[in-house]
Each structure stands twice: as structure tokens, then as C-alpha cells.
Design an enzyme around this catalytic site. Structure first.
Site, PDB file in Angstrom:
ATOM      1  N   ASN A  10      -6.094  52.977   6.707  1.00 46.80           N
ATOM      2  CA  ASN A  10      -4.705  52.669   6.348  1.00 46.80           C
ATOM      3  C   ASN A  10      -4.680  52.216   4.897  1.00 46.80           C
ATOM      4  O   ASN A  10      -5.074  51.102   4.579  1.00 46.80           O
ATOM      5  CB  ASN A  10      -4.159  51.577   7.277  1.00 46.80           C
ATOM      6  CG  ASN A  10      -2.734  51.201   6.957  1.00 46.80           C
ATOM      7  OD1 ASN A  10      -2.056  51.871   6.178  1.00 46.80           O
ATOM      8  ND2 ASN A  10      -2.261  50.123   7.556  1.00 46.80           N
ATOM      9  N   LYS A  12      -2.162  51.596   3.111  1.00 47.20           N
ATOM     10  CA  LYS A  12      -1.041  50.673   2.860  1.00 47.20           C
ATOM     11  C   LYS A  12      -0.311  51.075   1.573  1.00 47.20           C
ATOM     12  O   LYS A  12      -0.237  52.264   1.260  1.00 47.20           O
ATOM     13  CB  LYS A  12      -1.528  49.220   2.852  1.00 47.20           C
ATOM     14  CG  LYS A  12      -2.267  48.873   4.158  1.00 47.20           C
ATOM     15  CD  LYS A  12      -2.542  47.412   4.351  1.00 47.20           C
ATOM     16  CE  LYS A  12      -3.282  47.178   5.667  1.00 47.20           C
ATOM     17  NZ  LYS A  12      -3.532  45.744   5.909  1.00 47.20           N
ATOM     18  N   HIS A  94       2.621  48.677  12.968  1.00 49.44           N
ATOM     19  CA  HIS A  94       1.628  47.849  12.286  1.00 49.44           C
ATOM     20  C   HIS A  94       2.158  46.426  12.148  1.00 49.44           C
ATOM     21  O   HIS A  94       3.362  46.213  11.983  1.00 49.44           O
ATOM     22  CB  HIS A  94       1.311  48.438  10.903  1.00 49.44           C
ATOM     23  CG  HIS A  94       0.130  47.810  10.260  1.00 49.44           C
ATOM     24  ND1 HIS A  94       0.208  46.606   9.575  1.00 49.44           N
ATOM     25  CD2 HIS A  94      -1.170  48.177  10.216  1.00 49.44           C
ATOM     26  CE1 HIS A  94      -0.997  46.278   9.145  1.00 49.44           C
ATOM     27  NE2 HIS A  94      -1.851  47.216   9.514  1.00 49.44           N
ATOM     28  N   GLU A  96       2.244  44.428   9.822  1.00 58.10           N
ATOM     29  CA  GLU A  96       3.051  44.183   8.619  1.00 58.10           C
ATOM     30  C   GLU A  96       4.473  44.690   8.801  1.00 58.10           C
ATOM     31  O   GLU A  96       5.433  44.079   8.311  1.00 58.10           O
ATOM     32  CB  GLU A  96       2.370  44.841   7.406  1.00 58.10           C
ATOM     33  CG  GLU A  96       1.099  44.096   7.010  1.00 58.10           C
ATOM     34  CD  GLU A  96       0.034  44.936   6.327  1.00 58.10           C
ATOM     35  OE1 GLU A  96      -1.076  44.418   6.119  1.00 58.10           O
ATOM     36  OE2 GLU A  96       0.299  46.118   6.021  1.00 58.10           O
ATOM     37  N   GLU A 164      -5.087  45.036  16.665  1.00 50.34           N
ATOM     38  CA  GLU A 164      -5.296  44.338  15.403  1.00 50.34           C
ATOM     39  C   GLU A 164      -5.001  42.861  15.575  1.00 50.34           C
ATOM     40  O   GLU A 164      -3.835  42.467  15.648  1.00 50.34           O
ATOM     41  CB  GLU A 164      -4.303  44.853  14.357  1.00 50.34           C
ATOM     42  CG  GLU A 164      -4.340  46.317  14.089  1.00 50.34           C
ATOM     43  CD  GLU A 164      -3.418  46.613  12.925  1.00 50.34           C
ATOM     44  OE1 GLU A 164      -3.932  47.091  11.917  1.00 50.34           O
ATOM     45  OE2 GLU A 164      -2.217  46.314  13.007  1.00 50.34           O
ATOM     46  N   GLY A 170      -7.134  41.368   6.528  1.00 45.07           N
ATOM     47  CA  GLY A 170      -7.111  41.012   5.116  1.00 45.07           C
ATOM     48  C   GLY A 170      -7.483  39.565   4.838  1.00 45.07           C
ATOM     49  O   GLY A 170      -7.364  39.090   3.720  1.00 45.07           O
ATOM     50  N   SER A 210     -10.250  43.509   9.586  1.00 46.90           N
ATOM     51  CA  SER A 210     -11.296  43.316   8.567  1.00 46.90           C
ATOM     52  C   SER A 210     -12.614  43.993   8.945  1.00 46.90           C
ATOM     53  O   SER A 210     -13.677  43.379   8.950  1.00 46.90           O
ATOM     54  CB  SER A 210     -11.510  41.815   8.295  1.00 46.90           C
ATOM     55  OG  SER A 210     -10.353  41.254   7.706  1.00 46.90           O
TER      56      SER A 210
END
Length: 247
Positions: A10, A12, A94, A96, A164, A170, A210
Site C-alpha cells: 500500500n 498510500k 483501510h 486511515e 491491521e 507506521g 509494520s
């Protein structure tokens, strides 16, 4: 079981023409294990560029799309448009998108159902925040998010689930391979009990928190981890090692 290992990168909101061209060269050179299905999630403006520069063996995914085919939805893109560009995959739900853009379980489920109906393959993301994990809510959150999708999807053959743990995205924190396997096994059990044993046995569940070249092999050895959804490391040469984690 025979579930083909599946690794998604991904990207992003990163990259430009030059860097994406370089990334595509790196992926084309590989070598990438033939036993791993590889998909890259590319920013929308560069989807055509990535698709034109990657071998057919590497899938290209949009990072989002909307729940209807067309209309007055400024700024959105539809599965029909992606298909028109020869893009075969989309990443939906996702963390985010959920956290920053306020996407609800129901909206994510609607998007997944529509994308599948239009002939796309979907990486559907679920996962808990640190607060939810510390409150012992990990399974409840993951099951709730998965149930929303299951209420609207009957054919799971073109769905990959990406688990996730949001607290490990991150942050440099990674769930231990044991923590990850525990959630993956619980999800597979949920599918057995709430969808079917066949779907449970066939569906691929990626881990996405990660993942790096340093930890990918230990994670890949777990029986219910069927691949990865990789963020930052997918922009680096080490992505090749992650794709080849089972070699």
C-alpha cells in the site's frame, strides 16, 4: 489448505512519476516468488502508469472507490472507472479511511459489495485501535467490522481480508507473530461459525502492521497468516524480501 500467499503493497499518498517508475522497475526485476500473489496499491493519478509498467503477474489496486457506478459524487472514483483502466483490485476500509475520513462499517461494506459486483477483487481491511486492544475489544471490533461485510457479501472468492492492528501501523510497533496468529485464527473460526467452513478454509487473511524484511519470515510461518498488507516498507527494495517471505 492451498491458500496462495498474497502480499499487497500500500503506497498510500506517496510517489511521483519518477519514483513510481523506479518502484515498478524494482518489482519487475524482482525476483518475486511465483508462489506469492503480489498486488500494489497505487495513488489514483498514477494507476495507469503503474499498470503499464508492471508485468501482468503483479496486480494493481486503487486505494479506495465509491459504492455506486457514477453520479454527483465529486472527488470519488467508481469500480467501473477502475475496470476501464484495466485495474483489477481495490483496497477498501483501510484504518486511515475509517479514522481520518470517517468511513463507517456500513459504508465500507457497501463499497466492498459494489466493487465485487462490478468485477473487482477486494482487499478488505479490519482491525482495532490501541485503546480497543487495551480494553480487550480486539475480537469484538474485528468481528463487528467483518460481520458488516458478511451481511452484504455472499461470494467471498474475490475477497482478501487484511487484519491491521491500527496501533501497529507506521508506529514501528508490531504485534508479535503469536498475537497476530491468535487474531487470524479467531477470524477464521468466526468465518466457520458465521459464513461457512468452505469460506473459512479458502479465504486469505493478510497481516498488516509494520511488516518489514526483519519480521516477515516469522509472521509468514504462522498457519493462519496468508500474506501481508505492507505500508512503508512497500516503497523500499526490502518489499522484495517480504514478498518472498515463504521461500
Amino acid at each position: 489448505m492451498g491458500r496462495k500467499f498474497c502480499v499487497g503493497g500500500n503506497w498510500k499518498m506517496n510517489g511521483d512519476k519518477a519514483s513510481i517508475t523506479d518502484l515498478c522497475k524494482t518489482l519487475t526485476t524482482g525476483p518475486l516468488s511465483a508462489d506469492t500473489e503480489v498486488i500494489v496499491g497505487c495513488p489514483a493519478p498514477y494507476l495507469t502508469l503503474a499498470r503499464s509498467q508492471l508485468p501482468d503477474s503483479v496486480g494493481v489496486a486503487a486505494q479506495n472507490c465509491y459504492k455506486v457506478a457514477k453520479g454527483a459524487f465529486t472527488g470519488e472514483i467508481s469500480p467501473a472507472m477502475l475496470k476501464d483502466l484495466n485495474i483489477g483490485w481495490v483496497i477498501l476500509g483501510h484504518s486511515e479511511r475509517r479514522a481520518i475520513f470517517g468511513e463507517s462499517d456500513e459504508l465500507v461494506a457497501d463499497k466492498v459489495a459494489h466493487a465485487l459486483a462490478e468485477g473487482l477483487k477486494v482487499i478488505a481491511c479490519i482491525g482495532e485501535t490501541l485503546q480497543e486492544r487495551e480494553a480487550g475489544q480486539t475480537e469484538a471490533v474485528c468481528f463487528r467490522q467483518t460481520k458488516a461485510i458478511a451481511d452484504k457479501v455472499k461470494d467471498w472468492s474475490n475477497v482478501v481480508i487484511a487484519y491491521e492492528p491500527v496501533w501497529a501501523i507506521g508506529t514501528g510497533k508490531t504485534a508479535t507473530p503469536e498475537q497476530a496468529q491468535e487474531v487470524h485464527a479467531a477470524l477464521r473460526k468466526w468465518f466457520t461459525e458465521n459464513v461457512s467452513a468452505d469460506v473459512s478454509g479458502a479465504i486469505r487473511i493478510q497481516y498488516g502492521g509494520s511488516v518489514t524484511a526483519a519480521n516477515c519470515r516469522e509472521l509468514a510461518a504462522k498457519p493462519d497468516i496468508d500474506g501481508f498488507l505492507v505500508g512503508g516498507a512497500s516503497l523500499k527494495p526490502e518489499f522484495i524480501q517480504i514478498v518472498n517471505a515463504r521461500q
